[in-house]
Design an enzyme around this catalytic site. Structure first.
Site, PDB file in Angstrom:
ATOM      1  N   THR A  78       1.143  -1.324   0.057  1.00  0.00           N
ATOM      2  CA  THR A  78       0.370  -0.188   0.173  1.00  0.00           C
ATOM      3  C   THR A  78       0.784   1.025   0.122  1.00  0.00           C
ATOM      4  OG1 THR A  78      -1.539  -1.142   1.363  1.00  0.00           O
ATOM      5  CG2 THR A  78      -1.552   1.354   1.398  1.00  0.00           C
ATOM      6  N   CYS A 331     -19.658  -7.683   2.396  1.00  0.00           N
ATOM      7  CA  CYS A 331     -20.521  -6.402   2.845  1.00  0.00           C
ATOM      8  C   CYS A 331     -20.400  -5.114   3.302  1.00  0.00           C
ATOM      9  CB  CYS A 331     -21.110  -7.200   4.532  1.00  0.00           C
ATOM     10  SG  CYS A 331     -22.710  -6.972   5.123  1.00  0.00           S
TER      11      CYS A 331
HETATM   12  N1  PLP Z   1      -2.028  -4.497  -4.209  1.00  0.00           N
HETATM   13  C1  PLP Z   1      -2.487  -5.901  -4.080  1.00  0.00           C
HETATM   14  C2  PLP Z   1      -2.753  -6.003  -5.486  1.00  0.00           C
HETATM   15  C3  PLP Z   1      -2.326  -6.585  -3.314  1.00  0.00           C
HETATM   16  O1  PLP Z   1      -3.649  -8.073  -3.218  1.00  0.00           O
HETATM   17  C4  PLP Z   1      -2.156  -6.087  -2.224  1.00  0.00           C
HETATM   18  C5  PLP Z   1      -3.309  -6.897  -0.127  1.00  0.00           C
HETATM   19  O2  PLP Z   1      -4.313  -7.822  -0.703  1.00  0.00           O
HETATM   20  C6  PLP Z   1      -1.822  -4.776  -1.511  1.00  0.00           C
HETATM   21  C7  PLP Z   1      -1.524  -4.100  -2.934  1.00  0.00           C
HETATM   22  C8  PLP Z   1      -1.296  -4.105  -0.862  1.00  0.00           C
HETATM   23  O3  PLP Z   1      -0.560  -4.916   0.136  1.00  0.00           O
HETATM   24  P1  PLP Z   1       0.424  -4.575   1.700  1.00  0.00           P
HETATM   25  O4  PLP Z   1      -1.300  -5.281   2.743  1.00  0.00           O
HETATM   26  O5  PLP Z   1       1.618  -5.189   1.760  1.00  0.00           O
HETATM   27  O6  PLP Z   1      -0.267  -3.049   1.522  1.00  0.00           O
END
Ligand code: PLP
Length: 412
Positions: A78, A331
């Site tokens: 993220t 949900c």
């Molecule tokens: N991008 C994708 C495609 C993801 O699947 C995820 C997590 O599920 C993320 C970003 C976020 O990563 P993080 O959990 O390390 O913040």
């Protein structure tokens, strides 16, 4: 009295997260116990921490075909996505538009929505087809002299569909824009070579490949202008301030080395297990449909829509039977809402609520798949009640398409 041996749960939700590899844990432990030094310290206490950051940087760089200096450690996928997008907007003078896809993770889409609302940034959200493939014409048309960045994922987390990132990066560059790819689901699952893909930024996250949660990396190609998201000290050569998560980064590095090895040795086995799962489901439920681009997807992901079935209910029942999977709905305000990915793929209503994602990792074996296949009809019967009608429908369908079926129905 005989003691019952506890049954090992079947975990088929690797796209949500994976188990920490014991070797990654071992790499972390010294930095949670005795080795408390700050990697920025000049005295001896900081040296082991500094050294492990260097080794982890080399391992992450090797996993994606990058140079060590191009790796910036972050708190996960993220943060890496946020840093790439905000940096491009800050450095690309005269360009204030973003091109992205309708099926990105919220770590991209929610930021883009916020930027559109708070800063008036124009965001072109490119649609996908029924298989989750990007509309290339719309992508080309959206790129222009105002585009700061195109951000398109390497692989989709729900369907596993892979995107043509090599071509997408070249097209973005032809328009003078930067290119970012969210490779959180791809790194460690398919070869990621940044020598072949001219991305300027790439995000990855340790917990998707058996590393710890809360740590990841952003690749920033050498020579790409960069404006840090987090400002403060000079860590990460001024690109990400804050004392490093040394133990987490040690785990990330070990997990990256292990992932590179397993990618070579285990991908075909995992794809074989996934294919066996799909073949088994096709025999049990002839009306089930595989979602995504079945000719071009991650080897570990099977996203299946069960016709006229409450997928969320199915996954709860499977969980009670010791089989962990994910659904395609959530949900929202008391109502079940299909995921934005399935909505973007314009699935028929009968399928929209029946999606279940099975995602495998190197931890899975043939027994897991057989146990999931054994649990599915029992869960389905519980969900739909004693089901003479459903049985009759399934049997009639099976008679029309006699087993063994080569593959499940594919979404057109
Ligand atoms: N991008 C994708 C495609 C993801 O699947 C995820 C997590 O599920 C993320 C970003 C976020 O990563 P993080 O959990 O390390 O913040």
């Amino acid at each position: 009295m005989l003691q019952k041996t506890p049954v090992r749960p079947v975990y088929l939700d690797a796209n949500a997260t994976t188990r920490l590899d014991p070797l990654a844990l071992e790499a972390m432990l010294p930095f949670l116990k005795g080795e408390f030094g700050n990697p920025s310290s000049l005295h001896g206490h900081g040296q082991p921490a500094k050294a492990v950051l260097g080794r982890a940087r080399a391992a992450v760089a090797a996993l994606i075909g990058a140079e060590e200096s191009e790796i910036v450690f972050t708190s996960g996928g993220t943060e890496a996505n946020n840093a790439a997008i905000l940096s491009a907007l800050a450095t690309q003078e005269g360009r204030d538009e973003i091109v992205t896809s309708a099926v990105e993770h919220p770590a991209v889409l929610a930021l883009c929505a916020h930027l559109a609302q708070s800063r008036g940034i124009k965001v072109h959200v490119i649609p996908v087809d029924g298989c989750g493939r990007l509309d290339m014409e719309a992508y080309r048309a959206a790129l222009g002299p105002k585009t700061a960045l195109a951000s398109i994922m390497w692989a989709n987390n729900e369907t596993g569909t892979l995107f043509p990132v090599e071509e997408l990066a070249d097209l973005a560059h032809e328009a003078g824009a930067l290119f970012h790819t969210d490779a959180v689901q791809a790194a460690g699952r398919v070869p990621v070579r940044l020598s072949a893909v001219a991305a300027d930024f790439l995000s990855l996250s340790a917990h998707k490949f058996h590393g710890p949660k809360g740590v990841g990396a952003l690749f920033v190609r050498k020579g790409t202008a960069f404006s840090p998201l987090i400002r403060g000290g000079k860590q990460e050569r001024g690109r990400r301030a804050g004392t490093e998560n040394v133990a987490g980064i040690a785990g990330l590095g070990a997990a990256a080395s292990l992932a590179a090895w397993h990618l070579l040795t285990d991908s075909d086995r995992i794809a074989g297990l996934r294919d066996r799962l799909e073949a088994g489901i096709a025999e049990l439920f002839p009306h089930a449909t595989v979602l995504g681009d079945t000719s071009n997807r991650l080897p570990n992901t099977a996203s299946i829509a069960f016709d006229k079935v409450d997928g969320e209910g199915l996954l709860v029942l499977l969980a009670q039977m010791g089989v962990a999977v994910s659904g395609g709905s959530a949900c929202a305000s008391g109502m079940m809402e299909p995921s934005h990915v399935l909505k973007a793929m314009k699935l028929k209503t009968d399928l929209l609520f029946g999606a279940v994602r099975f995602s495998l990792s190197r931890d899975n074996d043939a027994e897991d798949i057989e146990r999931a296949l054994a649990a599915l009809p029992a869960a389905m019967d519980k969900l739909c009640g004693p089901t003479p009608f459903r049985r009759a429908v399934e049997e009639a369908a099976a008679a029309l398409h006699p087993a063994p079926r080569a593959s499940l129905r594919k979404v057109a």
